[in-house]
Design an enzyme around this catalytic site. Structure first.
Site, short mmCIF file in Angstrom:
data_model
loop_
_atom_site.label_atom_id
_atom_site.label_comp_id
_atom_site.label_asym_id
_atom_site.label_seq_id
_atom_site.Cartn_x
_atom_site.Cartn_y
_atom_site.Cartn_z
CG ASN A 434 -1.95 2.00 -0.31
OD1 ASN A 434 -2.83 2.71 -0.74
ND2 ASN A 434 -0.67 2.38 -0.31
CD GLU A 435 -0.20 4.06 -3.75
OE1 GLU A 435 1.01 4.15 -3.45
OE2 GLU A 435 -0.94 5.05 -3.91
CG ASP A 436 1.39 -4.06 -1.80
OD1 ASP A 436 1.71 -2.89 -1.49
OD2 ASP A 436 1.27 -4.97 -0.97
#
Length: 852
Positions: A434-436
């Protein structure tokens, strides 16, 4: 010998590692548990969810804990193995048995099995101890040992990136800092001469017409010294009726597996709810030796095909789901762990959450990457109720390190969880993080998508790419080859994560970012909108749970701000309120107004993006942030910690009906034109359908004065409309409203009839609401009582109004269900709400509407 199992759930004690006094040991009510729960049970800690108690509980985060259990030696036949099985240890755990170290764990997401046969040669009782080191200190220590890594990310202490522990425990913008430690999943003692270690019903092929399917049952056997004498029997059943069986199958001694293949003709398919039945087959394996059954294991699975369709089109490259050959618009929600104290989540609670999703028309749940791989019971109820699961791996909002030991731990974690989950038909996609990749962009870390050499990635300042584009990809390909893998969320072919033409998108320019007006949400989307949201307060009853003092019950009180962890929430809430509604200082009205804004935001997003589904699948789905909460709080959730729906839940429900109508006038940005009214407006009317058959309908469009309730012009009637299946039907495009001829502010009220029944409504209002006079609406709510076909008492609320009413919201009570709420009411269109679970002696439900 037959398989023997004993759960070690009671008889535990625990203490602070630093407290070695004779009276330091405290009883543990039951396992699974956490140190925080056990301290609360022993009156050593106040409920961290109330008031400022989270701060009073922070000392627990900085401690190490030891758990102790004595057990009597079980009967151990000569050929038997004895194992201690740990389904989850949180997180740095050192396990000893009779003083001998048997396990060191540093990964919360792993299960462990330890052979203790030799230790139990000595007679019991035996002493099992588990020491949990302080994860906070250990994480910071690991970080200090690796100064060359770039420890960057969003939310919490960046030392969290070094530890395989639920990342939200370090605090998030919707959750507290509660660093749990303890035996968070089941511990048990197993005695066996042979056991089925794993059973995988793999759908190895399914014909394009779905009329034939091949199912291979693969079982891993743990049989130590008697493997050569073991045989297996497989049974395939449906609703308790045996369909096929195979007996006396020898175990492959090389890889210790046994398998059987079944061919099914005209299989009953598993479908998401609303598209067909949620048929679950069951496969079981019995392990035999010398005529004795040694162990039996079974699993339920579904037969279905699932694809993510990514193909070039006029908008870029599509991203949508196709189940059993049918394109599915995936409207739904993102899911965070539904408690900060994970062992408190019961099977009943899981079921109630997913039942709410189904009742609300939501098709997909996204298990977010900063939490946990959920309990088996979560996925089982998704299977049973037909909710598609988007499963993130547990990496969230950071630049994760990948030294060799970490890489191996991550690989084993991924294998363990994919093998545990792969039989669930509800899981249709695995996603790397998630969102890395957004962290990579914002921190300007190195990412050259065209460089396909993984060894090069490890040498950059964004080594986490190795996890998402090599380790996890390989694990899914090997252990769940039929499931689609996507490197991250958001992500699309290595392009910038905000690219609206490819992959999935997190659209946070409403609320975060540029804080756009929610009325233009439909224009901000991408190919699949996997995060977006708007904050709202929970209901007053939830506020009263954690606000202890009457003096603190005002909108900007210290304790309310403390329970809202979002950066800048004061400004953002105030911005969206002051731009759209007449603000208030009393708490109950303020709560309601935030809920109105959230409901309107979700409505504009869902209706607009669902309309785009019909335009070459321009938008493949929308997953709002977020369905649920992990503690009583103010957040983006549309259902609060106590399972009380906010008004947005109902607006999403209406937008996701199988057949829905939409009406919208063009956006007139009043702030840009200095509140000058428009002289004219264009407007559209359309129908969105997820039905697979052609329908015919009638649409009525009315123009009703907000002030008087009178119709300002004759209604427009559209007869015998052919409603396109699984798409969008435009009823009216670029219709024109002349405001000189119609000087009063007015609503556009659209209704859709199919087969003589009103099946959908939508009402478009002049914006912003703060300019409108909502006094004297002439609202009537008339209750009647009836008994349903199942014998359940129901209250029927018949609702009418003399002038248009905005966002009529009924009180939420525990165990009381509403068929609808957050409704708009116009003259001449009585609506009905069915209330279930309301006791005859109960007071009538309270309600309120905008401007009341």
């Amino acid at each position: 010998m037959a398989f023997f199992e004993k759960r070690l759930s009671t008889g535990w004690t625990f203490r602070d590692v630093d407290d070695e006094g004779s009276d330091a040991w405290m009883p543990v009510p039951s396992i699974p548990s956490t140190a925080q729960q056990d301290l609360i049970a022993n009156n050593k800690l106040e409920n961290p969810y109330i008031g400022f108690n989270e701060l009073k509980a922070r000392w627990v985060n900085e401690k190490s804990w030891i758990y102790r259990h004595e057990f009597e030696q079980p009967e151990i036949p000569a050929d038997a193995t004895v194992a201690l099985v740990f389904d989850g240890l949180d997180t740095f755990a050192s396990v000893t048995l009779d003083g001998q170290k048997i396990l060191e764990s540093d990964n919360m997401f792993m299960g462990y099995r330890v052979n203790i046969t030799d230790i139990l040669i000595a007679k019991g009782p035996h002493v099992l101890e588990i020491k949990f080191d302080c994860a906070q200190f250990r994480a910071r220590e690991i970080r200090s040992q690796h100064p060359d890594h770039k420890w960057v990310g969003f939310n919490g202490d960046m030392a969290r990136l070094a530890v395989r522990k639920a990342q939200y425990h370090w605090g998030w913008d919707w959750g507290p800092v509660i660093m749990t430690a303890g035996i968070w999943r089941e511990v048990r003692l197993e005695v066996y001469s042979a056991r089925v270690a794993d059973l995988w019903p793999q759908i190895t092929s399914i014909s394009s017409d779905h009329q034939k399917a091949s199912v291979t049952m693969i079982a891993k056997i743990d049989a130590a010294g008697i493997l050569e004498s073991c045989t297996a029997s497989f049974r395939l059943t449906l609703r308790g009726q045996e369909l096929a069986h195979q007996d006396n199958i020898s175990v492959n001694a090389t890889d210790q597996t046994v398998q059987a293949e079944f061919q099914l003709t005209n299989p009953e398919l598993w479908w998401p709810h609303g598209y067909g039945s949620q048929t679950l087959y069951e496969v079981s394996i019995s392990l035999w030796s010398n005529g004795k059954e040694l162990h039996k294991k079974s699993k339920r699975f579904g037969i279905r095909s699932a694809e993510v369709i990514q193909q070039p089109d006029k908008h870029g490259k599509s991203f949508f789901f196709r189940i059993n050959g049918v394109d599915i618009f995936c409207g739904g929600s993102c899911w965070i762990p539904t408690d900060s104290l994970l062992p408190s989540i019961t099977a009943e609670r899981y079921r109630k959450w997913i039942e709410l999703m189904v009742a609300g028309g939501q098709m997909m749940i996204r298990v977010w990457g900063g939490g946990i791989y959920e309990d088996d019971r979560f996925y089982e109820v998704c299977d049973e109720l037909g909710v598609l699961v988007w499963q993130d791996f547990m990496f969230g909002c950071g630049n994760y390190p990948v030294w060799p030991r970490m890489r191996e731990s991550i690989r084993q974690e991924a294998i363990y969880n994919v093998q545990r989950l792969r039989h669930h038909p509800s899981i249709v996609i695995y996603v790397g993080n998630n969102e890395d990749y957004q962290v990579q962009e914002q921190a300007k870390l190195t990412y050259h998508y065209d460089d396909k050499n993984p060894e090069n990635w490890l040498k950059t300042d964004f080594p986490a790419r190795y996890i998402y584009e090599k380790i996890l990809l390989e694990v899914v390909a090997e252990h769940s080859p039929g499931t689609f893998y996507h490197p991250g969320s958001p992500w699309g072919d290595g392009k910038i994560t905000s690219d609206p033409t490819v992959g999935d998108m997190h659209q946070w320019n409403v609320w975060h970012g540029s804080q756009e007006k929610y009325q233009i949400f439909a224009s901000l989307g991408g190919r699949f909108n996997s995060e977006f949201g708007m904050e709202a307060f929970p209901h007053m009853s939830t506020i009263e749970y954690f606000v202890e003092n009457e003096a603190d019950k005002f909108p900007q009180s210290h304790v309310l701000d403390f329970h809202n962890k979002a950066d800048g929430h004061e400004r953002r809430l105030a911005t969206y309120l002051v731009e759209n509604v007449r603000t208030a200082t009393d708490l109950e009205t303020y709560i309601y107004l935030t809920q109105v804004i959230q409901a309107e935001t979700m409505m504009f997003g869902y209706t607009g993006w669902r309309r785009q589904w019909g335009d070459e699948r321009h938008c493949g789905g929308a997953l709002l942030w977020q369905l649920n909460d992990c503690w009583p709080t103010i957040s983006w959730s549309i259902v609060d910690y106590f399972l009380r729906p906010k008004p947005a839940y109902y607006t999403v429900k209406r937008a996701l009906k199988s057949v829905a109508i939409g009406v919208r006038r063009e956006h007139h940005d009043w702030s840009v034109v200095h509140a000058q009214p428009p002289t004219s407006s264009r407007y559209d009317v359309w129908i969105a359908s997820s039905r697979q058959e052609v329908l015919r309908g009638k649409v009525e469009l009315r123009f009703i004065s907000v002030v008087s309730g009178e119709e300002l012009r004759s209604a427009m009637i559209f007869e015998d409309i052919v409603i396109k299946p699984n798409g969008t039907t435009n009823v009216l495009t670029n219709g024109m409203i002349d405001h000189i001829a119609e000087p009063e502010p007015h609503v556009l009220s659209a209704r859709l009839w199919v087969g003589g029944d009103i099946v959908a409504r939508d009402i478009d209002w002049p914006q912003p609401f703060k300019y409108l006079d909502f006094s004297d609406r002439g609202l009537e709510v008339k209750p009647e009582t009836r008994t349903s076909s199942t014998g359940e008492k129901q209250q029927i609320l018949k609702i009418s109004a003399q002038r248009p009413v905005k966002c009529l919201v009924f009180e939420e009570r525990d165990n009381v269900r509403l068929s609808d709420s957050a409704m708009d009411i116009v003259p001449g269109d009585e609506q009905v709400v069915i209330v279930t679970g309301l006791d005859e002696s109960s007071a009538p439900l309270k309600y309120r509407y905008l401007g009341q």
